[in-house]
Design a protein around this motif. Sequence first.
Motif, PDB file in Angstrom:
ATOM      1  N   GLY A   9       9.774   2.248  -1.607  1.00  0.00           N
ATOM      2  CA  GLY A   9      10.386   2.346  -2.943  1.00  0.00           C
ATOM      3  C   GLY A   9      11.796   1.355  -2.983  1.00  0.00           C
ATOM      4  O   GLY A   9      11.851   0.716  -2.107  1.00  0.00           O
ATOM      5  N   GLY A  10      12.306   1.243  -4.290  1.00  0.00           N
ATOM      6  CA  GLY A  10      13.209   0.210  -4.619  1.00  0.00           C
ATOM      7  C   GLY A  10      13.310   0.367  -6.060  1.00  0.00           C
ATOM      8  O   GLY A  10      13.207   1.051  -7.120  1.00  0.00           O
ATOM      9  N   GLY A  16       7.245  -5.248 -13.120  1.00  0.00           N
ATOM     10  CA  GLY A  16       7.337  -5.797 -11.814  1.00  0.00           C
ATOM     11  C   GLY A  16       6.403  -4.827 -11.100  1.00  0.00           C
ATOM     12  O   GLY A  16       5.608  -3.934 -11.689  1.00  0.00           O
ATOM     13  N   SER A  17       6.267  -4.906  -9.840  1.00  0.00           N
ATOM     14  CA  SER A  17       5.237  -4.408  -8.839  1.00  0.00           C
ATOM     15  C   SER A  17       5.903  -3.878  -7.592  1.00  0.00           C
ATOM     16  O   SER A  17       7.083  -4.509  -7.174  1.00  0.00           O
ATOM     17  CB  SER A  17       4.278  -5.372  -8.419  1.00  0.00           C
ATOM     18  N   ARG A  67      -2.997   0.466 -13.888  1.00  0.00           N
ATOM     19  CA  ARG A  67      -2.011  -0.186 -13.482  1.00  0.00           C
ATOM     20  C   ARG A  67      -1.704   0.053 -12.017  1.00  0.00           C
ATOM     21  O   ARG A  67      -1.295  -0.671 -11.106  1.00  0.00           O
ATOM     22  CB  ARG A  67      -0.490   0.183 -14.170  1.00  0.00           C
ATOM     23  N   PHE A  68      -1.934   1.366 -11.399  1.00  0.00           N
ATOM     24  CA  PHE A  68      -1.675   1.771 -10.035  1.00  0.00           C
ATOM     25  C   PHE A  68      -3.196   1.902  -9.287  1.00  0.00           C
ATOM     26  O   PHE A  68      -4.166   2.189  -9.938  1.00  0.00           O
ATOM     27  CB  PHE A  68      -1.095   3.156  -9.982  1.00  0.00           C
ATOM     28  N   LEU A  86       5.173  -2.122 -13.765  1.00  0.00           N
ATOM     29  CA  LEU A  86       5.907  -0.837 -13.675  1.00  0.00           C
ATOM     30  C   LEU A  86       6.574  -0.741 -15.245  1.00  0.00           C
ATOM     31  O   LEU A  86       7.031  -1.682 -15.650  1.00  0.00           O
ATOM     32  CB  LEU A  86       6.806  -0.686 -12.638  1.00  0.00           C
ATOM     33  N   GLU A  87       6.881   0.628 -15.513  1.00  0.00           N
ATOM     34  CA  GLU A  87       7.497   0.955 -16.780  1.00  0.00           C
ATOM     35  C   GLU A  87       8.678   1.546 -16.591  1.00  0.00           C
ATOM     36  O   GLU A  87       8.746   2.483 -15.402  1.00  0.00           O
ATOM     37  CB  GLU A  87       6.540   1.503 -17.657  1.00  0.00           C
TER      38      GLU A  87
END
Length: 115
Positions: A9-10, A16-17, A67-68, A86-87
């Motif tokens: 995580g971050g 981004g991804s 997306r995932f 990512l949103e």
Amino acid sequence: QVQLVESGGGSVQPGGSLRLSCAASGGIFRIYNMGWFRQAPGKERELVATVTWSGGITNYADSVKGRFTISRDNAKNTVYLQMNRLEPEDTAVYYCKAYTGMVYWGKGTLVTVSL
């Protein structure tokens, strides 16, 4: 008893991804179906994606389809969640779940998507 530890995580900007990992120990990883769930502030925990014990069948929430990608490596006792495009709405604590009769949860990893 299965222990699950999430990582990856971050903070990332929209578009981004990130790649989340969930390492399992203490059990026979290959017999467990695995899933990723998330919980945003003030909301209930929701399903993101699941994968069967063999990796042959995956399932995704409509909000992340395309997306995932969930995958697993039974040789490494690890399940992954590749998150692309990512949103801000993807901001949440992401939890790993192992289940087949018994259910086990990790403690989660925070993903923040913002400018």
